[in-house]
Design an enzyme around this catalytic site. Structure first.
Site, PDB file in Angstrom:
ATOM      1  N   ASN A  72      15.306 -23.727   8.691  1.00  0.00           N
ATOM      2  CA  ASN A  72      16.369 -23.507   9.823  1.00  0.00           C
ATOM      3  C   ASN A  72      15.571 -22.698  10.966  1.00  0.00           C
ATOM      4  O   ASN A  72      15.583 -22.977  12.120  1.00  0.00           O
ATOM      5  CB  ASN A  72      17.557 -22.855   9.243  1.00  0.00           C
ATOM      6  CG  ASN A  72      18.075 -22.057  10.376  1.00  0.00           C
ATOM      7  OD1 ASN A  72      18.870 -22.694  10.980  1.00  0.00           O
ATOM      8  ND2 ASN A  72      18.298 -20.615  10.439  1.00  0.00           N
TER       9      ASN A  72
ATOM     10  N   TYR B 256       7.125 -26.170  23.796  1.00  0.00           N
ATOM     11  CA  TYR B 256       8.282 -26.145  22.852  1.00  0.00           C
ATOM     12  C   TYR B 256       8.472 -27.503  22.286  1.00  0.00           C
ATOM     13  O   TYR B 256       8.773 -27.612  21.225  1.00  0.00           O
ATOM     14  CB  TYR B 256       9.302 -25.277  23.500  1.00  0.00           C
ATOM     15  CG  TYR B 256      10.597 -25.047  22.535  1.00  0.00           C
ATOM     16  CD1 TYR B 256      10.574 -24.753  21.119  1.00  0.00           C
ATOM     17  CD2 TYR B 256      11.764 -25.454  22.893  1.00  0.00           C
ATOM     18  CE1 TYR B 256      11.617 -24.666  20.144  1.00  0.00           C
ATOM     19  CE2 TYR B 256      12.992 -25.462  22.047  1.00  0.00           C
ATOM     20  CZ  TYR B 256      12.747 -25.087  20.765  1.00  0.00           C
ATOM     21  OH  TYR B 256      13.787 -24.820  19.890  1.00  0.00           O
TER      22      TYR B 256
HETATM   23  N1  LIG Z   1      21.830 -21.825  18.612  1.00  0.00           N
HETATM   24  C1  LIG Z   1      21.401 -22.934  19.262  1.00  0.00           C
HETATM   25  O1  LIG Z   1      22.051 -23.181  20.650  1.00  0.00           O
HETATM   26  C2  LIG Z   1      20.483 -23.933  18.952  1.00  0.00           C
HETATM   27  C3  LIG Z   1      20.404 -25.016  19.545  1.00  0.00           C
HETATM   28  C4  LIG Z   1      19.392 -25.876  19.145  1.00  0.00           C
HETATM   29  C5  LIG Z   1      18.633 -25.675  17.916  1.00  0.00           C
HETATM   30  N2  LIG Z   1      18.650 -24.572  17.270  1.00  0.00           N
HETATM   31  C6  LIG Z   1      17.785 -24.321  16.326  1.00  0.00           C
HETATM   32  O2  LIG Z   1      18.550 -23.748  15.261  1.00  0.00           O
HETATM   33  C7  LIG Z   1      17.849 -22.836  14.352  1.00  0.00           C
HETATM   34  C8  LIG Z   1      18.754 -21.474  14.167  1.00  0.00           C
HETATM   35  O3  LIG Z   1      18.939 -20.875  15.491  1.00  0.00           O
HETATM   36  P1  LIG Z   1      20.099 -19.779  15.794  1.00  0.00           P
HETATM   37  O4  LIG Z   1      20.527 -19.919  17.036  1.00  0.00           O
HETATM   38  O5  LIG Z   1      21.046 -19.716  14.601  1.00  0.00           O
HETATM   39  O6  LIG Z   1      19.079 -18.685  15.574  1.00  0.00           O
HETATM   40  P2  LIG Z   1      19.195 -17.190  15.227  1.00  0.00           P
HETATM   41  O7  LIG Z   1      20.900 -16.865  15.368  1.00  0.00           O
HETATM   42  O8  LIG Z   1      18.456 -16.223  16.259  1.00  0.00           O
HETATM   43  O9  LIG Z   1      18.862 -17.107  13.608  1.00  0.00           O
HETATM   44  C9  LIG Z   1      17.653 -17.063  13.470  1.00  0.00           C
HETATM   45  C10 LIG Z   1      17.318 -16.672  11.955  1.00  0.00           C
HETATM   46  O10 LIG Z   1      15.886 -16.838  11.767  1.00  0.00           O
HETATM   47  C11 LIG Z   1      15.562 -15.581  11.268  1.00  0.00           C
HETATM   48  N3  LIG Z   1      14.146 -15.328  11.786  1.00  0.00           N
HETATM   49  C12 LIG Z   1      14.052 -15.205  13.154  1.00  0.00           C
HETATM   50  N4  LIG Z   1      12.624 -14.979  13.341  1.00  0.00           N
HETATM   51  C13 LIG Z   1      12.172 -15.050  12.171  1.00  0.00           C
HETATM   52  C14 LIG Z   1      10.711 -14.539  11.357  1.00  0.00           C
HETATM   53  N5  LIG Z   1       9.843 -14.345  12.413  1.00  0.00           N
HETATM   54  N6  LIG Z   1      10.501 -14.721  10.240  1.00  0.00           N
HETATM   55  C15 LIG Z   1      11.543 -14.942   9.335  1.00  0.00           C
HETATM   56  N7  LIG Z   1      12.755 -15.052   9.891  1.00  0.00           N
HETATM   57  C16 LIG Z   1      12.965 -15.068  11.202  1.00  0.00           C
HETATM   58  C17 LIG Z   1      16.561 -14.731  11.886  1.00  0.00           C
HETATM   59  O11 LIG Z   1      16.724 -13.381  10.804  1.00  0.00           O
HETATM   60  P3  LIG Z   1      15.754 -12.044  11.198  1.00  0.00           P
HETATM   61  O12 LIG Z   1      15.963 -11.747  12.778  1.00  0.00           O
HETATM   62  O13 LIG Z   1      16.526 -11.133  10.291  1.00  0.00           O
HETATM   63  O14 LIG Z   1      14.441 -12.425  10.983  1.00  0.00           O
HETATM   64  C18 LIG Z   1      17.738 -15.415  11.494  1.00  0.00           C
HETATM   65  O15 LIG Z   1      18.279 -15.558  10.324  1.00  0.00           O
HETATM   66  C19 LIG Z   1      16.432 -22.675  15.257  1.00  0.00           C
HETATM   67  O16 LIG Z   1      15.568 -23.380  14.726  1.00  0.00           O
HETATM   68  C20 LIG Z   1      16.831 -23.068  16.685  1.00  0.00           C
HETATM   69  O17 LIG Z   1      15.725 -23.376  17.282  1.00  0.00           O
HETATM   70  C21 LIG Z   1      19.540 -23.538  17.811  1.00  0.00           C
END
Ligand SMILES: NC(=O)c1ccc[n+]([C@@H]2O[C@H](COP(=O)([O-])OP(=O)(O)OC[C@H]3O[C@@H](n4cnc5c(N)ncnc54)[C@H](OP(=O)(O)O)[C@@H]3O)[C@@H](O)[C@H]2O)c1
Length: 254
Positions: free
Chosen positions: A87, A153
């Site tokens: 994820n 990206y």
């Molecule tokens: N939200 C959107 O609109 C959206 C749209 C399209 C795709 N996505 C994709 O969906 C996925 C999740 O997105 P999200 O929006 O839920 O992100 P998020 O809320 O920022 O969560 C990211 C997760 O990844 C962990 N993380 C971040 N940096 C890390 C690192 N260096 N090492 C280990 N863990 C790490 C964070 O935990 P810690 O900070 O505690 O490490 C958190 O658990 C991503 O791949 C994103 O690109 C999101």
């Protein structure tokens, strides 16, 4: 019966936490990885209402040197793995002239190399369980937005998509399925913080754009992404592999 086990990278917040919660609700033991002890502790507490074990593994996935040690600790924590959800991802938007050479390595390492090394390490356990993998991708691998520059990206996400298709071709011989979910804009904590940083005018513009570009004219919720991930992981999707499922309110068809 022995409980199934799922590993979720970035399972502490946003989409990753929603996936962990959905799987815990189904009685699946959870292993989560994140780069903050605090967010791991908080996720473990929030998941403790479910009758499953939750194992937290600290690790910064942006540091390549950490990956073999993180893999070792995952493998030391379980002798069973049914589901792997990759994820966590890294995003950086910049123009071709602004991206720096080090951005290339950072984006490809986080979004392609880490998932590759993880899957490679977990194949033996997934082979035993006839397991299933879901990668969280994004529409940025196949849909661009005017004025938002994303070459590196998008390239890293496109590479992940090609890898998923090639691995689906290869791992079906092992009874392992692999798919991806490509979310549209989803109301995670990160997204909400980003929105709250906008000026009133920029927010109005954003809301207008949202209504124009999303047939279902709202942002997604993390649980809606988690529902799709659970479907692809589950036996309900036994004849689905190598697919990228857009879960985006129709954004990519407009
Ligand atoms: N939200 C959107 O609109 C959206 C749209 C399209 C795709 N996505 C994709 O969906 C996925 C999740 O997105 P999200 O929006 O839920 O992100 P998020 O809320 O920022 O969560 C990211 C997760 O990844 C962990 N993380 C971040 N940096 C890390 C690192 N260096 N090492 C280990 N863990 C790490 C964070 O935990 P810690 O900070 O505690 O490490 C958190 O658990 C991503 O791949 C994103 O690109 C999101």
């Amino acid at each position: 019966m022995e409980k199934k086990v799922a590993l979720i990278t970035g399972g502490t917040s946003g989409i990753g936490f929603a996936i962990a919660e959905k799987l815990a609700q189904q009685g699946i033991n959870i292993i989560i990885i994140s780069s903050s002890y605090e967010s791991l502790d908080s996720a473990v507490i929030r998941l403790s209402v479910y009758d499953v074990s939750v194992t937290k593994i600290y690790g910064d996935l942006s540091e390549g040197v950490n990956i073999p040690d993180i893999i070792k600790r995952v493998l030391a924590s379980t002798d069973r793995l049914d589901f792997f959800v990759n994820n966590a991802g890294l995003a950086k938007f910049a123009s071709i002239e602004s991206y720096k050479p080090e951005d290339f390595d950072a984006l490809f390492d986080f979004n392609v190399k880490v998932p590759f090394l993880f899957i490679q390490a977990f194949v033996p356990l997934l082979r035993m369980s006839k397991g299933s993998i879901v990668n969280i991708s994004t529409y940025w691998s196949h849909k661009m937005i005017k004025g938002r520059h994303s070459s590196l990206y998008s390239a890293s996400r496109g590479a992940m998509v090609s890898m998923i298709k090639a691995l689906a071709n290869e791992l079906s011989e092992e009874d392992i399925r692999i798919n991806a979910v490509a979310p549209g804009s989803t109301q995670t904590e990160t997204f909400i913080n980003w929105k709250s940083s906008l000026s009133d005018d920029a927010l109005d513009e954003f809301e207008k754009e949202l209504k124009n570009s999303y047939p279902i004219a709202r942002l997604g919720e993390p649980f809606e992404i988690a529902n799709a991930v659970f479907f692809l992981l589950s036996d309900q999707a036994n004849w689905i592999t190598g697919q990228i499922l857009n879960v985006d309110g129709g954004f990519t068809i407009r």
